[in-house]
Design a protein around this motif. Structure first.
Motif, PDB file in Angstrom:
ATOM      1  N   GLU A 114      -2.485  55.205  63.321  1.00 54.03           N
ATOM      2  CA  GLU A 114      -3.120  54.333  64.143  1.00 54.03           C
ATOM      3  C   GLU A 114      -2.982  54.586  65.781  1.00 54.03           C
ATOM      4  O   GLU A 114      -3.746  54.110  66.586  1.00 54.03           O
ATOM      5  CB  GLU A 114      -3.109  52.848  63.820  1.00 54.03           C
ATOM      6  CG  GLU A 114      -3.790  52.594  62.413  1.00 54.03           C
ATOM      7  CD  GLU A 114      -3.512  51.255  62.080  1.00 54.03           C
ATOM      8  OE1 GLU A 114      -2.850  50.212  62.431  1.00 54.03           O
ATOM      9  OE2 GLU A 114      -4.433  50.716  61.193  1.00 54.03           O
ATOM     10  N   ARG A 115      -1.836  54.941  66.006  1.00 53.19           N
ATOM     11  CA  ARG A 115      -1.383  54.971  67.582  1.00 53.19           C
ATOM     12  C   ARG A 115      -2.170  56.248  67.993  1.00 53.19           C
ATOM     13  O   ARG A 115      -2.517  56.350  69.185  1.00 53.19           O
ATOM     14  CB  ARG A 115       0.381  55.337  67.671  1.00 53.19           C
ATOM     15  CG  ARG A 115       0.558  55.565  69.184  1.00 53.19           C
ATOM     16  CD  ARG A 115       2.067  55.706  69.251  1.00 53.19           C
ATOM     17  NE  ARG A 115       2.636  54.684  68.763  1.00 53.19           N
ATOM     18  CZ  ARG A 115       3.782  54.642  67.574  1.00 53.19           C
ATOM     19  NH1 ARG A 115       4.088  55.703  67.492  1.00 53.19           N
ATOM     20  NH2 ARG A 115       4.516  53.689  67.216  1.00 53.19           N
TER      21      ARG A 115
ATOM     22  N   ILE B 208       1.144  54.237  58.882  1.00 51.72           N
ATOM     23  CA  ILE B 208       0.146  53.556  59.135  1.00 51.72           C
ATOM     24  C   ILE B 208       0.347  53.381  60.677  1.00 51.72           C
ATOM     25  O   ILE B 208      -0.828  53.705  61.731  1.00 51.72           O
ATOM     26  CB  ILE B 208      -0.217  52.225  58.715  1.00 51.72           C
ATOM     27  CG1 ILE B 208      -0.565  52.422  57.120  1.00 51.72           C
ATOM     28  CG2 ILE B 208      -1.176  51.363  59.506  1.00 51.72           C
ATOM     29  CD1 ILE B 208      -0.487  51.195  56.238  1.00 51.72           C
TER      30      ILE B 208
ATOM     31  N   LEU C  33      -5.030  57.483  66.764  1.00 51.49           N
ATOM     32  CA  LEU C  33      -6.404  57.005  66.761  1.00 51.49           C
ATOM     33  C   LEU C  33      -6.851  56.635  68.103  1.00 51.49           C
ATOM     34  O   LEU C  33      -7.556  56.840  68.615  1.00 51.49           O
ATOM     35  CB  LEU C  33      -6.756  56.247  65.588  1.00 51.49           C
ATOM     36  CG  LEU C  33      -6.458  57.030  64.246  1.00 51.49           C
ATOM     37  CD1 LEU C  33      -7.031  55.982  63.082  1.00 51.49           C
ATOM     38  CD2 LEU C  33      -7.444  58.494  64.180  1.00 51.49           C
ATOM     39  N   GLN C  34      -5.872  55.619  68.426  1.00 48.32           N
ATOM     40  CA  GLN C  34      -5.892  54.828  69.815  1.00 48.32           C
ATOM     41  C   GLN C  34      -5.964  55.927  70.989  1.00 48.32           C
ATOM     42  O   GLN C  34      -6.670  55.818  71.741  1.00 48.32           O
ATOM     43  CB  GLN C  34      -5.176  53.681  70.189  1.00 48.32           C
ATOM     44  CG  GLN C  34      -5.027  52.948  71.197  1.00 48.32           C
ATOM     45  CD  GLN C  34      -6.683  52.433  71.342  1.00 48.32           C
ATOM     46  OE1 GLN C  34      -7.115  52.006  70.341  1.00 48.32           O
ATOM     47  NE2 GLN C  34      -7.131  52.406  72.404  1.00 48.32           N
TER      48      GLN C  34
ATOM     49  N   LEU D 290      -7.318  58.344  58.908  1.00 46.94           N
ATOM     50  CA  LEU D 290      -6.791  57.276  58.074  1.00 46.94           C
ATOM     51  C   LEU D 290      -6.431  57.823  56.613  1.00 46.94           C
ATOM     52  O   LEU D 290      -5.419  57.436  55.914  1.00 46.94           O
ATOM     53  CB  LEU D 290      -7.696  56.043  57.881  1.00 46.94           C
ATOM     54  CG  LEU D 290      -7.696  55.167  59.255  1.00 46.94           C
ATOM     55  CD1 LEU D 290      -8.740  54.045  59.009  1.00 46.94           C
ATOM     56  CD2 LEU D 290      -6.146  54.825  59.697  1.00 46.94           C
TER      57      LEU D 290
ATOM     58  N   ILE E  66      -2.627  58.990  55.853  1.00 54.37           N
ATOM     59  CA  ILE E  66      -1.607  57.951  55.910  1.00 54.37           C
ATOM     60  C   ILE E  66      -0.639  58.371  54.715  1.00 54.37           C
ATOM     61  O   ILE E  66       0.270  58.374  54.963  1.00 54.37           O
ATOM     62  CB  ILE E  66      -2.308  56.608  55.752  1.00 54.37           C
ATOM     63  CG1 ILE E  66      -2.625  56.202  57.037  1.00 54.37           C
ATOM     64  CG2 ILE E  66      -1.117  55.517  55.347  1.00 54.37           C
ATOM     65  CD1 ILE E  66      -3.501  54.768  57.322  1.00 54.37           C
TER      66      ILE E  66
END
Length: 174
Positions: free
Chosen positions: A57-58, A53, A60-61, A21, A24
């Motif tokens: 976040e994609r 973001i 990290l998933q 994060l 970003i």
């Protein structure tokens, strides 16, 4: 879990690590003055910070669900995030491949050979860790630069198919 990246991963000019994060703000630069976002099926871009973001976040998933995903590409000489590259699991490819090599470079670093360096290193990693017999790259039909990168990476143009509403070629190593 499909595979957990084994670090360190590096190339001549780049060090690769998981995106976080805290990346970003720096990755936001990818979405500023980039006329090629439509190659990534980003047709109605939100603000650069919002897109950054969503992107991170994609990843990290992806790390959580498969262990794979795009990694931060850090320029060794400056410590700057200049792009990202990695291996993603895909179940929509028009061939039997289940893995894709993806890569993106911040516009200010275009035409420096980084895309080829990243793609080649990710293919080497894929082969070193024997993830499968073949790997692909999904490339928009108008993205001539990435098509050249895929060819330089030993991939051949395969089927034309629709990916996220856009015409794309499936380049692969088989």
């Amino acid at each position: 879990m499909v595979h957990q990246y084994k670090f360190p991963i590096e190339s001549e000019r780049l060090l690769f690590r998981h995106l976080t994060l805290s990346d970003i703000k720096e990755w936001e630069n990818f979405f500023i003055d980039n006329p090629y976002l439509h190659f990534l099926s980003i047709n109605e871009a939100k603000s650069p910070i919002e897109e950054s973001i969503i992107w991170i976040e994609r990843q990290l998933q992806r790390y959580k669900s498969t262990g794979l995903g795009l990694l931060a590409a850090i320029e060794k000489s400056t410590g700057q995030l200049i792009g990202n590259a990695g291996i993603m699991c895909r179940d929509i490819l028009p061939n039997d491949n289940k893995f894709e090599i993806g890569y993106s470079v911040i516009p200010s670093k275009w035409k420096s050979g980084y895309a080829s360096e990243m793609a080649i290193r990710m293919k080497m990693y894929f082969e070193e860790h024997n993830l499968a017999d073949s790997v692909s790259s999904i490339i928009h039909v108008d993205n001539i630069g990435s098509q050249k990168v895929a060819e330089k990476n030993g991939m051949k143009r395969g089927a034309l198919f629709i990916f996220k509403g856009a015409p794309c070629y499936c380049y692969s190593t088989d």
